[in-house]
Design a protein around this motif. Sequence first.
Motif, PDB file in Angstrom:
ATOM      1  N   ALA A   1      21.879 -23.965  78.665  1.00 54.96           N
ATOM      2  CA  ALA A   1      21.601 -24.107  80.099  1.00 54.96           C
ATOM      3  C   ALA A   1      22.080 -25.463  80.608  1.00 54.96           C
ATOM      4  CB  ALA A   1      20.106 -23.942  80.353  1.00 54.96           C
ATOM      5  N   GLU A   2      21.802 -26.525  79.853  1.00 56.42           N
ATOM      6  CA  GLU A   2      22.254 -27.861  80.249  1.00 56.42           C
ATOM      7  C   GLU A   2      23.772 -27.984  80.140  1.00 56.42           C
ATOM      8  OE1 GLU A   2      20.424 -30.380  81.590  1.00 56.42           O
ATOM      9  OE2 GLU A   2      18.934 -28.782  81.698  1.00 56.42           O
TER      10      GLU A   2
ATOM     11  N   PHE B  29      33.350 -22.275  69.435  1.00 52.95           N
ATOM     12  CA  PHE B  29      32.837 -22.704  68.145  1.00 52.95           C
ATOM     13  C   PHE B  29      32.663 -24.206  68.034  1.00 52.95           C
ATOM     14  CE2 PHE B  29      35.091 -18.716  67.651  1.00 52.95           C
ATOM     15  CZ  PHE B  29      34.106 -17.954  67.063  1.00 52.95           C
ATOM     16  N   TRP B  30      33.442 -24.949  68.798  1.00 55.36           N
ATOM     17  CA  TRP B  30      33.365 -26.401  68.676  1.00 55.36           C
ATOM     18  C   TRP B  30      33.083 -27.081  70.007  1.00 55.36           C
ATOM     19  CZ3 TRP B  30      37.535 -30.576  68.611  1.00 55.36           C
ATOM     20  CH2 TRP B  30      37.019 -31.756  68.061  1.00 55.36           C
ATOM     21  N   VAL B  31      33.884 -26.806  71.016  1.00 57.35           N
ATOM     22  CA  VAL B  31      33.751 -27.500  72.296  1.00 57.35           C
ATOM     23  C   VAL B  31      32.352 -27.286  72.881  1.00 57.35           C
ATOM     24  CG1 VAL B  31      34.645 -27.730  74.638  1.00 57.35           C
ATOM     25  CG2 VAL B  31      36.217 -27.269  72.735  1.00 57.35           C
ATOM     26  N   ALA B  32      31.935 -26.037  72.980  1.00 58.74           N
ATOM     27  CA  ALA B  32      30.628 -25.726  73.585  1.00 58.74           C
ATOM     28  C   ALA B  32      29.493 -26.360  72.788  1.00 58.74           C
ATOM     29  CB  ALA B  32      30.448 -24.215  73.658  1.00 58.74           C
ATOM     30  N   ARG B  33      29.601 -26.317  71.469  1.00 57.88           N
ATOM     31  CA  ARG B  33      28.528 -26.866  70.630  1.00 57.88           C
ATOM     32  C   ARG B  33      28.486 -28.388  70.689  1.00 57.88           C
ATOM     33  NH1 ARG B  33      29.851 -22.405  65.955  1.00 57.88           N
ATOM     34  NH2 ARG B  33      28.549 -20.743  66.821  1.00 57.88           N
ATOM     35  N   MET B  34      29.658 -29.020  70.834  1.00 60.37           N
ATOM     36  CA  MET B  34      29.654 -30.475  71.022  1.00 60.37           C
ATOM     37  C   MET B  34      28.983 -30.848  72.339  1.00 60.37           C
ATOM     38  SD  MET B  34      33.050 -32.345  69.600  1.00 60.37           S
ATOM     39  CE  MET B  34      34.259 -31.323  70.386  1.00 60.37           C
ATOM     40  N   ILE B  35      29.249 -30.057  73.370  1.00 62.55           N
ATOM     41  CA  ILE B  35      28.615 -30.346  74.666  1.00 62.55           C
ATOM     42  C   ILE B  35      27.102 -30.196  74.545  1.00 62.55           C
ATOM     43  CG2 ILE B  35      28.408 -29.606  77.065  1.00 62.55           C
ATOM     44  CD1 ILE B  35      31.376 -28.764  76.924  1.00 62.55           C
TER      45      ILE B  35
ATOM     46  N   LYS C 135      22.025 -33.155  74.189  1.00 57.51           N
ATOM     47  CA  LYS C 135      20.686 -33.148  73.596  1.00 57.51           C
ATOM     48  C   LYS C 135      20.337 -34.489  72.959  1.00 57.51           C
ATOM     49  CE  LYS C 135      16.816 -31.455  71.991  1.00 57.51           C
ATOM     50  NZ  LYS C 135      15.685 -31.214  72.928  1.00 57.51           N
ATOM     51  N   PHE C 136      21.320 -35.098  72.272  1.00 61.67           N
ATOM     52  CA  PHE C 136      20.974 -36.266  71.461  1.00 61.67           C
ATOM     53  C   PHE C 136      21.472 -37.600  72.009  1.00 61.67           C
ATOM     54  CE2 PHE C 136      20.505 -32.665  68.598  1.00 61.67           C
ATOM     55  CZ  PHE C 136      19.233 -32.920  68.109  1.00 61.67           C
TER      56      PHE C 136
END
Length: 929
Positions: free
Chosen positions: A372-373, A497-503, A508-509
Amino acid sequence: MQETSLPKSYDPTGVEQRWYQTWEEQGCFKPSGLSAANAYCIMIPPPNVTGSLHMGHAFQDTIMDALIRYNRMQGHNTLWQCGTDHAGIATQMVVERQLEAEGKSRHDLGRDAFIERVWEWKASSGNTITKQLRRMGASCDWSRERFTMDDGLSEAVKEVFVRLYEEDLIYRGKRLVNWDPVLHTAVSDLEVISEEEQGHMWHMRYPMVEGDGFLVVATTRPETMLGDSAVAVHPEDARYQHLIGKQVVLPLTGRTIPVIGDDYVDPEFGSGCVKITPAHDFNDYEVGKRHNLPQMSIFTVDACINEDAPARYRGMDRYEARKRIVEDLQEAGLLEKIVDHKLMVPRGDRTKAVIEPLLTDQWFVTTAPLAAEAIKVVEEGRIKFVPENWSKTYFEWMRNIQDWCISRQIWWGHRIPAWYGPDGQVFVCRTQEEASQKASQHYGKPVALTQDNDVLDTWFSSALWTFSTLGWPEKSQELASFHPTNVLVTGFDIIFFWVARMIMMGLKFTDEVPFHTVYVHGLVRDGEGHKMSKSKGNVLDPLDLIDGISLEDLVAKRTRDMMQPHLAKKIEKQTRKEFPDGIAAAGTDALRFTLASLATQGRDIKFDLGRMEGYRNFCNKLWNASRFVLMNAEGQDCGLERVDLPLSVTDQWIVSKFQRTARDVTQDIENYRFSDAANTLYQFLWGSYCDWYLEMVKTTLYDENAAEAAKAAVRHTMVGVLEASLRLLHPLMPFITEELWQKLAPLAGKPAGSIMLAPWPEADEGRILDQIESEIDWVQRFTSTIRGIRSEMDIPPSKKIQVLVRGDDSAVARLRRHVSTVTALAKLEGWAVLQDEAPQGCATGVLEDMQLYIPMKGLIDVAAESARLQKSLDKLDADWQQVTRKLSNENFIAKANPEVVAKERDKANELMEKKRAVQEALTRIQAMA
């Protein structure tokens, strides 16, 4: 002219190796400091430690390096953070193959010894790709190179896992995953390659429990019927509405299963009845959840039938079981029919084994709140996609995101920081000591703990790449300076697999976006537009393009690497036809410039070997032009001490063209239009500077009567423009520009150092002179018209000619202003204004404001030239007739590959254009007889 210290020919190999070593030794790739005020950072997509350089790497690394070098020259505090990925499955497979050759398995060594063996392999063989990246000129800060299994990155991985678990965003559960029955692990969607294969559709009869009827269901995998939980029909399908809630007998098992209604079923497909196997199909799994169906798994980790299936099939391989089940259905009269059917078959990209959806206990990340973020920051423009249309792809996936399976059943990787007590109670902690303390508190006494055997998906650690490499979770100065990073350069295939998860993880952190821009590039395809693959034998190795490779070595390489040995002869024939002389060495700069020139936003590119050869010639052209400039400028007055240099119109023209080029190239790089930047530089340097300007100024340089101030102005201009042009070109062609700049910079009064640390040329809009450019453009058109007539009439270049002109007063005045230049460029003996009719036997040319007439008498042998042109015309006509006969053959059109037919049509059109041009020349010649 005098001799120069620059060798006569350009040798890229020696230049490239020498300069890269110098740059690295002198620390040129390091940031200028730790200031965040003007920081610019790119994170390299970490290549697999097992990998070697391929065209995709070469393409995206050229783009990244161009951006880094450009921003470094802009004065930014620039970091290109490099590193490699531990590549869990791929690396484990490499080492397991080594053990297999020794007659051992990882289980013979045990986990700890096997991990030690992997580290030994990594130390000896794992830096192949980083050496190859250096060959591409990648100006990464190698002193900061990271590895996803480094101690610091491993600590970051554990910290993220524990925090997500403590917030209930990581959980363990039994879910359906892609299972590789050879590797015995779950794999990601990216590691599954689905291709169309020929198969069958089996139509089976499921008897109704009540009455004599039956339902016919069709499946491409009859063996999975042993795990069926229901038969589904569409709730509004009138044929079956009355059966919803009834029971059918599941053949060969003795079980009964319900008929259910669900919108998932397509009433138009097959019989309108679908078998539901929740434990062995992803769609069925979702149907099963909606209807609370039992999840009956009937496969082992080897894809053999397990103990939950009828006894007669237990232990069989899935395909052996398929054969037996089909036979048993036939014997029982429950097989309606078998029809041929093409289907998409999912295979593991490494093992090529058919992937099995399998219900297993895995660790998952709850992604919806994180997504969502991540959606919000792209909607708000805090992260932009280039080209923008990729944001739609991103949104579509993120808004339908599923929980992320992060566990893998292998040994090499980040081991999951979870320990189990004697009753299965789990303790997720940063260290085993912390887990033991929590366990003692829970049980009231010390107990033995067992760590989870699984490791984390490689993408989990990669998702932290932008901040873990900069020291997180510590609040390092590097993190403060370089995060968020500026741009991520990546292929479209790993947006999810990578771009979205890095965002998601970055937000988050770190409470920051990980980057501001995502530049999405296409695939590099072969010259015919086909995807490069070893199985097709059409792979091009960037190093072979740089260093060259013989035909025999290329054939051996392609047939050795291919996945289907039975196609070796075909691949050899194809390679010999495509590369009859092998591949000539082009050097890194020519390859980089080719890739940049093809880098249109977001589109796949067809790699053109011919274009690369052209850019190798561009390097030679640049080299020879620099030799000319140095021969005429070294040891001479280059105007550095003069206050007012009398710049000629020609000098002002090239300066204006340069300022325009500097402005356009800067805008192109800022807007990620690399192809436009490359083409602009090529047209300016080869065309305006080399072919025109250097030819124009020879009249001044070689004129003994020319004033020394005028010569100094020419030297000042040709040195200054070339020196600044090399700086513009440097991000795309780093090696040759450095070599040449070192010779030219002192003549332009530039301080010593590397070109990569020299300032980027800023365009001076006040020196862009439209009127001057228009004036010299006319000179070029006049000269080109004369040259065109020379070419068409086959007048020898050395033979000087007379030209008669007719035009208004302003046109004639313009010619007078530039008469010395056009006389030299067009090799004129003289010119005159034509007052009356043009004499007979003239070749003619037309400008917008002037007509040109060249008397041909005495210039050519009319009879001989007429005979030559007629012979050429006859040959072209014969070739055209041959091609048109082929195209009029219906069998050829029907059977030939469409690409072959298209080529023949292009050939016919090209021959027709040549015929027309020769016929026009012949008509002109015959009119002179």
